[in-house]
Design a protein around this motif. Structure first.
Motif, PDB file in Angstrom:
ATOM      1  N   CYS A  45      43.797  25.738  25.735  1.00 55.34           N
ATOM      2  CA  CYS A  45      43.284  26.817  24.878  1.00 55.34           C
ATOM      3  C   CYS A  45      41.822  26.522  24.540  1.00 55.34           C
ATOM      4  O   CYS A  45      41.393  25.361  24.556  1.00 55.34           O
ATOM      5  CB  CYS A  45      44.140  26.847  23.614  1.00 55.34           C
ATOM      6  SG  CYS A  45      43.483  27.843  22.279  1.00 55.34           S
ATOM      7  N   SER A  47      40.570  26.389  21.748  1.00 49.47           N
ATOM      8  CA  SER A  47      40.480  25.479  20.593  1.00 49.47           C
ATOM      9  C   SER A  47      40.607  24.021  21.036  1.00 49.47           C
ATOM     10  O   SER A  47      39.935  23.143  20.490  1.00 49.47           O
ATOM     11  CB  SER A  47      41.518  25.826  19.519  1.00 49.47           C
ATOM     12  OG  SER A  47      42.813  25.617  20.004  1.00 49.47           O
ATOM     13  N   HIS A  70      48.660  22.623  22.810  1.00 52.49           N
ATOM     14  CA  HIS A  70      49.688  23.269  21.971  1.00 52.49           C
ATOM     15  C   HIS A  70      50.348  24.470  22.671  1.00 52.49           C
ATOM     16  O   HIS A  70      51.179  25.140  22.064  1.00 52.49           O
ATOM     17  CB  HIS A  70      49.110  23.699  20.613  1.00 52.49           C
ATOM     18  CG  HIS A  70      48.004  24.710  20.718  1.00 52.49           C
ATOM     19  ND1 HIS A  70      46.683  24.354  20.807  1.00 52.49           N
ATOM     20  CD2 HIS A  70      48.024  26.053  20.764  1.00 52.49           C
ATOM     21  CE1 HIS A  70      45.942  25.426  20.907  1.00 52.49           C
ATOM     22  NE2 HIS A  70      46.734  26.489  20.895  1.00 52.49           N
ATOM     23  N   PHE A 119      50.542  22.030  12.569  1.00 48.74           N
ATOM     24  CA  PHE A 119      50.287  22.721  13.837  1.00 48.74           C
ATOM     25  C   PHE A 119      49.793  21.720  14.877  1.00 48.74           C
ATOM     26  O   PHE A 119      48.870  20.931  14.616  1.00 48.74           O
ATOM     27  CB  PHE A 119      49.258  23.839  13.625  1.00 48.74           C
ATOM     28  CG  PHE A 119      49.271  24.868  14.716  1.00 48.74           C
ATOM     29  CD1 PHE A 119      50.117  25.970  14.638  1.00 48.74           C
ATOM     30  CD2 PHE A 119      48.458  24.733  15.827  1.00 48.74           C
ATOM     31  CE1 PHE A 119      50.150  26.919  15.655  1.00 48.74           C
ATOM     32  CE2 PHE A 119      48.484  25.668  16.853  1.00 48.74           C
ATOM     33  CZ  PHE A 119      49.336  26.766  16.762  1.00 48.74           C
ATOM     34  N   THR A 122      46.060  20.221  15.781  1.00 43.48           N
ATOM     35  CA  THR A 122      45.165  20.624  14.699  1.00 43.48           C
ATOM     36  C   THR A 122      45.188  19.441  13.731  1.00 43.48           C
ATOM     37  O   THR A 122      46.250  19.123  13.191  1.00 43.48           O
ATOM     38  CB  THR A 122      45.657  21.904  14.005  1.00 43.48           C
ATOM     39  OG1 THR A 122      45.673  22.949  14.981  1.00 43.48           O
ATOM     40  CG2 THR A 122      44.747  22.313  12.865  1.00 43.48           C
ATOM     41  N   GLU A 156      52.667  31.104  24.310  1.00 44.06           N
ATOM     42  CA  GLU A 156      51.864  30.858  23.101  1.00 44.06           C
ATOM     43  C   GLU A 156      50.686  31.834  22.996  1.00 44.06           C
ATOM     44  O   GLU A 156      50.587  32.584  22.013  1.00 44.06           O
ATOM     45  CB  GLU A 156      51.411  29.394  23.066  1.00 44.06           C
ATOM     46  CG  GLU A 156      51.015  28.913  21.677  1.00 44.06           C
ATOM     47  CD  GLU A 156      49.592  29.228  21.255  1.00 44.06           C
ATOM     48  OE1 GLU A 156      49.280  29.017  20.080  1.00 44.06           O
ATOM     49  OE2 GLU A 156      48.783  29.707  22.080  1.00 44.06           O
ATOM     50  N   VAL A 160      50.068  35.072  20.296  1.00 42.29           N
ATOM     51  CA  VAL A 160      48.848  35.360  19.526  1.00 42.29           C
ATOM     52  C   VAL A 160      48.504  36.845  19.673  1.00 42.29           C
ATOM     53  O   VAL A 160      48.208  37.548  18.700  1.00 42.29           O
ATOM     54  CB  VAL A 160      47.661  34.482  20.021  1.00 42.29           C
ATOM     55  CG1 VAL A 160      46.334  34.975  19.452  1.00 42.29           C
ATOM     56  CG2 VAL A 160      47.881  33.016  19.661  1.00 42.29           C
ATOM     57  N   ARG A 301      47.299  33.246  14.302  1.00 40.84           N
ATOM     58  CA  ARG A 301      48.414  32.694  15.084  1.00 40.84           C
ATOM     59  C   ARG A 301      49.528  33.729  15.229  1.00 40.84           C
ATOM     60  O   ARG A 301      49.268  34.858  15.614  1.00 40.84           O
ATOM     61  CB  ARG A 301      48.918  31.388  14.462  1.00 40.84           C
ATOM     62  CG  ARG A 301      47.858  30.295  14.488  1.00 40.84           C
ATOM     63  CD  ARG A 301      48.276  29.069  13.722  1.00 40.84           C
ATOM     64  NE  ARG A 301      47.293  28.009  13.826  1.00 40.84           N
ATOM     65  CZ  ARG A 301      47.165  27.040  12.940  1.00 40.84           C
ATOM     66  NH1 ARG A 301      47.944  26.989  11.872  1.00 40.84           N
ATOM     67  NH2 ARG A 301      46.251  26.098  13.101  1.00 40.84           N
TER      68      ARG A 301
HETATM   69  O1  LIG Z   1      46.788  29.729  19.286  1.00 40.86           O
HETATM   70  C1  LIG Z   1      46.622  29.004  18.148  1.00 40.86           C
HETATM   71  C2  LIG Z   1      45.179  28.705  17.969  1.00 40.86           C
HETATM   72  O2  LIG Z   1      44.609  28.175  19.108  1.00 40.86           O
HETATM   73  C3  LIG Z   1      44.951  27.794  16.834  1.00 40.86           C
HETATM   74  O3  LIG Z   1      45.396  28.416  15.712  1.00 40.86           O
HETATM   75  C4  LIG Z   1      43.490  27.412  16.690  1.00 40.86           C
HETATM   76  O4  LIG Z   1      42.659  28.365  17.293  1.00 40.86           O
HETATM   77  C5  LIG Z   1      43.069  27.220  15.269  1.00 40.86           C
HETATM   78  O5  LIG Z   1      43.693  26.082  14.783  1.00 40.86           O
END
Ligand SMILES: OC[C@H](O)C(O)[C@@H](O)CO
Ligand SMILES: NC(=O)c1ccc[n+]([C@@H]2O[C@H](COP(=O)([O-])OP(=O)(O)OC[C@H]3O[C@@H](n4cnc5c(N)ncnc54)[C@H](O)[C@@H]3O)[C@@H](O)[C@H]2O)c1
Length: 369
Positions: A45, A47, A70, A119, A122, A156, A160, A301
């Protein structure tokens, strides 16, 4: 797979651009409702890439080494004594955040807003780029036979998008403009179509991304220009035949110009949803929002029912997440895969779990975006 003899190799971020592989102890069930899952595939991702590059997202700062990842699917290898919904061998999509279940947001059905959320990836919580993962059984979603484990890792980001489109309350026949044609924007566009939107316009600054969006699900596309937001909005409306503006505009870019354009693209009384996460503060066209009585919402999320609906959308053939998978790489190639995502040439790369036997390699992953 026997967790006693298998590897629990994990991909760990020490500090920006400093990663290592380490064989950690296989985790134990924490409670009677937990299951132990062998991780099969994990998507990268934005992130994860951000933590890898900068070591922080907002106030979440990586202070101690943290396992990344994640977006995972896995196979159940052990179940706690109270688990009734899963058995050994079940293939699942793994929801990676666990709320307290007791606070006001949890009890009001908005567990994604739980202040005690743990999470994955995170800080300070480890992520799923590891061999084995412990999860509460009710955060594991059994995949029907028709859905592959690779597709399972795409649930996942799809969840979102489901949450964003639900926040927008998209109904059949509506027009929806989605700013950003990265994985989240593409999936928002696909979910909006699945919810019955008749016009879905994808907007991006990269031509190849829009070409993909058109082949994936969007009815119209627009390349955002370096011009005033009002002008971009006028062009989008003209391009898509939306003289009165769009019923719904979703930002899945986080980019300030795109957010500004959104407020000029939405119709009188329409809905705007902020899904993208960019700068914390921007100049926001608040007068447009006021004069048009725009309903503006955030989206964070996913919450009650979103993961389940995401699995159903894939199982029913309504969202073809396979098309977004640019390639699958070996676990040991995780860092190279991160570099590839950073270059921005791929849509979604999956990393096979450390115990997963696959042929592919990162050098075989072709540019798709
Ligand atoms: O899909 C979940 C996200 O990637 C997360 O919430 C992140 O972007 C922020 O912690
Ligand atoms: N709300 C949430 O819970 C949640 C969850 C996951 C990701 N996100 C956020 O959603 C956004 C999208 O995620 P992604 O994985 O698809 O990221 P991404 O970076 O792959 O996609 C963003 C897209 O926006 C485009 N873009 C940049 N500037 C633009 C502009 N001015 N106008 C139009 N498009 C523009 C980029 O070219 C890119 O294609 C990110 O900001 C991410 O942080 C939010």
């Amino acid at each position: 797979m026997d967790p006693k003899s298998a590897s629990n190799l994990s991909f760990i971020l020490n500090k920006p651009h400093d990663v290592q592989f380490s064989d950690k102890p296989v985790p134990s069930l924490q409670g009677p409702h937990d299951v132990l899952v062998a991780v099969n595939y994990t998507g990268i991702c934005g992130s994860d890439v951000h933590y890898w590059e900068h070591g922080a997202i907002g106030h979440f700062v990586v202070k101690d080494p943290m396992v990344l990842g994640h977006e995972s699917s896995g196979t159940v290898v052990e179940v706690g004594p109270s688990v009734k919904t899963l058995k050994k061998g079940d293939r699942i999509a793994l929801e990676p955040g666990y709320p307290c279940r007791r606070c006001q947001p949890c009890l009001s059905g908005h567990y994604n807003l739980c202040p005690e959320m743990r999470f994955a990836a995170t800080p300070p919580y480890d992520g799923t780029l590891t061999g084995f993962w412990v999860a509460p059984a009710d955060f594991c979603y059994k995949l029907p036979d028709s859905v592959s484990l690779q597709e399972g890792a795409m649930i996942e980001p799809l969840a979102v998008a489901v949450h964003i489109v639900r926040q927008a309350v998209v109904t059949p026949g509506q027009s929806v403009v989605v700013m950003g044609a990265g994985p989240v924007g593409l999936l928002c566009a696909a979910v909006a179509r699945a919810f019955g939107a008749s016009k879905v316009v994808s907007v991006d600054i990269v031509k190849s991304k829009l070409e993909f969006a058109k082949s994936f699900c969007s009815t119209h596309t627009y390349i955002s220009q370096r011009i005033a937001a009002e002008e971009n909005a006028a062009n989008i409306k003209k391009e898509a035949g939306l003289e009165d503006g769009a019923d719904v505009v979703i930002d899945a870019s986080g980019a300030e110009p795109s957010i500004q354009t959104s407020l000029h693209t939405v119709r009188m009384g329409g809905t705007y949803v902020q899904g993208g996460m960019g700068k914390s503060d921007i100049t926001f066209p608040i007068m447009a929002m006021c004069l048009k009585e725009v309903t503006a919402k955030g989206s964070f999320r996913y919450g009650s029912g979103d993961y389940k609906l995401a699995v159903d959308l894939v199982a029913d053939g309504k969202v073809d997440v396979k098309k977004l998978i640019s390639g699958i790489v070996q676990f040991k190639e995780a860092e190279d895969a991160f570099k590839k995502v950073k270059q921005g040439e791929v849509i979604k790369i999956l990393i096979a779990g450390p115990n997963e036997k696959i042929e592919s390699s990162v050098s075989a992953v072709a540019a798709t975006a």
